[in-house]
Motif scaffolding. Structure first.
Motif, PDB file in Angstrom:
ATOM      1  N   PRO A  19       8.208 -30.068   6.964  1.00  0.00           N
ATOM      2  CA  PRO A  19       8.440 -30.755   6.369  1.00  0.00           C
ATOM      3  C   PRO A  19       8.574 -30.937   4.824  1.00  0.00           C
ATOM      4  O   PRO A  19       8.679 -31.108   3.811  1.00  0.00           O
ATOM      5  N   THR A  20       8.171 -29.841   4.725  1.00  0.00           N
ATOM      6  CA  THR A  20       7.166 -29.326   3.294  1.00  0.00           C
ATOM      7  C   THR A  20       8.376 -28.695   2.590  1.00  0.00           C
ATOM      8  O   THR A  20       9.533 -29.018   1.261  1.00  0.00           O
ATOM      9  N   ASN A  21       9.224 -28.504   3.241  1.00  0.00           N
ATOM     10  CA  ASN A  21      10.604 -27.050   2.539  1.00  0.00           C
ATOM     11  C   ASN A  21      11.980 -28.961   2.687  1.00  0.00           C
ATOM     12  O   ASN A  21      12.238 -28.266   1.954  1.00  0.00           O
ATOM     13  N   TRP A  22      11.804 -29.777   3.720  1.00  0.00           N
ATOM     14  CA  TRP A  22      12.638 -30.198   3.792  1.00  0.00           C
ATOM     15  C   TRP A  22      12.383 -32.312   2.770  1.00  0.00           C
ATOM     16  O   TRP A  22      13.390 -31.568   1.618  1.00  0.00           O
ATOM     17  N   THR A  23      11.148 -31.788   1.616  1.00  0.00           N
ATOM     18  CA  THR A  23      10.533 -32.573   1.019  1.00  0.00           C
ATOM     19  C   THR A  23      11.137 -31.466   0.013  1.00  0.00           C
ATOM     20  O   THR A  23      11.439 -32.547  -1.271  1.00  0.00           O
ATOM     21  N   ILE A  24      10.998 -30.608  -0.487  1.00  0.00           N
ATOM     22  CA  ILE A  24      11.779 -30.217  -2.081  1.00  0.00           C
ATOM     23  C   ILE A  24      12.949 -29.985  -1.577  1.00  0.00           C
ATOM     24  O   ILE A  24      14.330 -30.048  -3.273  1.00  0.00           O
ATOM     25  N   GLN A  25      13.962 -30.132  -0.789  1.00  0.00           N
ATOM     26  CA  GLN A  25      15.860 -29.908  -0.829  1.00  0.00           C
ATOM     27  C   GLN A  25      15.838 -31.671  -0.636  1.00  0.00           C
ATOM     28  O   GLN A  25      16.842 -30.877  -1.504  1.00  0.00           O
ATOM     29  N   ALA A  26      15.403 -32.293  -0.254  1.00  0.00           N
ATOM     30  CA  ALA A  26      14.881 -33.774  -0.702  1.00  0.00           C
ATOM     31  C   ALA A  26      15.188 -34.004  -1.994  1.00  0.00           C
ATOM     32  O   ALA A  26      15.751 -34.519  -2.460  1.00  0.00           O
ATOM     33  N   ALA A  27      13.710 -33.592  -2.735  1.00  0.00           N
ATOM     34  CA  ALA A  27      13.896 -33.831  -4.380  1.00  0.00           C
ATOM     35  C   ALA A  27      15.596 -33.036  -5.321  1.00  0.00           C
ATOM     36  O   ALA A  27      15.874 -33.726  -6.093  1.00  0.00           O
ATOM     37  N   ARG A  28      15.400 -31.289  -4.459  1.00  0.00           N
ATOM     38  CA  ARG A  28      15.965 -31.203  -5.293  1.00  0.00           C
ATOM     39  C   ARG A  28      17.866 -31.876  -4.953  1.00  0.00           C
ATOM     40  O   ARG A  28      19.165 -31.663  -6.283  1.00  0.00           O
ATOM     41  N   ASP A  29      17.920 -32.153  -3.617  1.00  0.00           N
ATOM     42  CA  ASP A  29      19.443 -33.278  -3.984  1.00  0.00           C
ATOM     43  C   ASP A  29      19.368 -33.885  -4.373  1.00  0.00           C
ATOM     44  O   ASP A  29      20.610 -34.597  -5.064  1.00  0.00           O
ATOM     45  N   ALA A  30      18.221 -34.600  -4.979  1.00  0.00           N
ATOM     46  CA  ALA A  30      17.571 -36.034  -5.314  1.00  0.00           C
ATOM     47  C   ALA A  30      18.646 -35.932  -7.423  1.00  0.00           C
ATOM     48  O   ALA A  30      19.761 -36.381  -7.572  1.00  0.00           O
ATOM     49  N   ILE A  31      18.131 -34.605  -7.308  1.00  0.00           N
ATOM     50  CA  ILE A  31      18.654 -33.805  -8.563  1.00  0.00           C
ATOM     51  C   ILE A  31      19.882 -33.826  -9.094  1.00  0.00           C
ATOM     52  O   ILE A  31      20.600 -34.061  -9.902  1.00  0.00           O
ATOM     53  N   THR A  32      20.515 -32.965  -7.791  1.00  0.00           N
ATOM     54  CA  THR A  32      21.858 -33.218  -7.555  1.00  0.00           C
ATOM     55  C   THR A  32      22.858 -34.394  -7.571  1.00  0.00           C
ATOM     56  O   THR A  32      23.885 -34.904  -8.738  1.00  0.00           O
ATOM     57  N   ASP A  33      22.440 -35.154  -7.162  1.00  0.00           N
ATOM     58  CA  ASP A  33      23.576 -36.454  -7.010  1.00  0.00           C
ATOM     59  C   ASP A  33      22.838 -37.060  -8.782  1.00  0.00           C
ATOM     60  O   ASP A  33      23.652 -38.429  -8.964  1.00  0.00           O
ATOM     61  N   ASP A  34      21.968 -37.333  -9.497  1.00  0.00           N
ATOM     62  CA  ASP A  34      21.481 -37.202 -10.889  1.00  0.00           C
ATOM     63  C   ASP A  34      22.046 -37.077 -11.929  1.00  0.00           C
ATOM     64  O   ASP A  34      21.109 -37.608 -13.026  1.00  0.00           O
ATOM     65  N   LEU A  35      22.953 -35.938 -11.952  1.00  0.00           N
ATOM     66  CA  LEU A  35      23.388 -35.096 -12.727  1.00  0.00           C
ATOM     67  C   LEU A  35      24.052 -36.207 -13.729  1.00  0.00           C
ATOM     68  O   LEU A  35      23.736 -35.720 -14.830  1.00  0.00           O
ATOM     69  N   HIS A  36      24.541 -36.984 -13.526  1.00  0.00           N
ATOM     70  CA  HIS A  36      25.162 -37.635 -14.679  1.00  0.00           C
ATOM     71  C   HIS A  36      24.321 -38.776 -15.435  1.00  0.00           C
ATOM     72  O   HIS A  36      24.500 -38.763 -16.434  1.00  0.00           O
ATOM     73  N   LEU A  37      22.469 -38.499 -14.912  1.00  0.00           N
ATOM     74  CA  LEU A  37      21.838 -39.346 -15.512  1.00  0.00           C
ATOM     75  C   LEU A  37      20.451 -38.524 -16.682  1.00  0.00           C
ATOM     76  O   LEU A  37      19.878 -38.504 -17.408  1.00  0.00           O
ATOM     77  N   LEU A  38      20.935 -36.829 -15.564  1.00  0.00           N
ATOM     78  CA  LEU A  38      20.465 -35.345 -16.998  1.00  0.00           C
ATOM     79  C   LEU A  38      21.291 -34.483 -17.855  1.00  0.00           C
ATOM     80  O   LEU A  38      20.519 -34.448 -18.581  1.00  0.00           O
TER      81      LEU A  38
END
Length: 118
Positions: free
Chosen positions: A3-22
């Motif tokens: 679960p920890t690895n899953w949550t880290i991966q989900a957070a990193r995927d969210a960052i990638t999905d929001d590159l246009h905001l960053l």
């Protein structure tokens, strides 16, 4: 998957999905925002070439020493993590080209200059 690895991966995927905001935060007037943005962008999981190119372009015009170090570290982290075979030499080249930046950042962060250490 743990679960920890899953949550880290989900957070990193969210960052990638929001590159246009960053990306628009990289030229922000506040150096802390620019530095934090570089740190966050280093966690991107895809579009690595696009992220790396954007960080390199910002580094070319950045004048704040702390932000420059943040950009260099973010570029190096992306290259290392995504197994860029040129990562070690590219990182050394960036750091040596920016040696004055790193020295000023180290001094500004509270470390004593090498010559005065004893």
């Amino acid at each position: 998957m743990c679960p920890t690895n899953w949550t880290i991966q989900a957070a990193r995927d969210a960052i990638t999905d929001d590159l246009h905001l960053l990306f628009p935060l990289l030229p922000d007037p506040d150096p802390d925002v620019r530095s934090a943005t570089a740190f966050v962008l280093a966690a991107a999981t895809s579009e690595i070439q696009r992220v790396s190119s954007t960080l390199h372009r910002r580094l070319a015009v950045e004048d704040d020493p702390v932000v420059r170090v943040s950009l260099i570290l973010a570029i190096a982290q992306l290259a290392r993590e995504h197994q860029d075979e040129n990562a070690p030499s590219s990182s050394r080249r960036l750091l040596s080209a920016r040696a004055g930046t790193v020295s000023r950042w180290t001094f500004r962060a509270g470390a004593k200059p090498a010559a005065s250490r004893a």
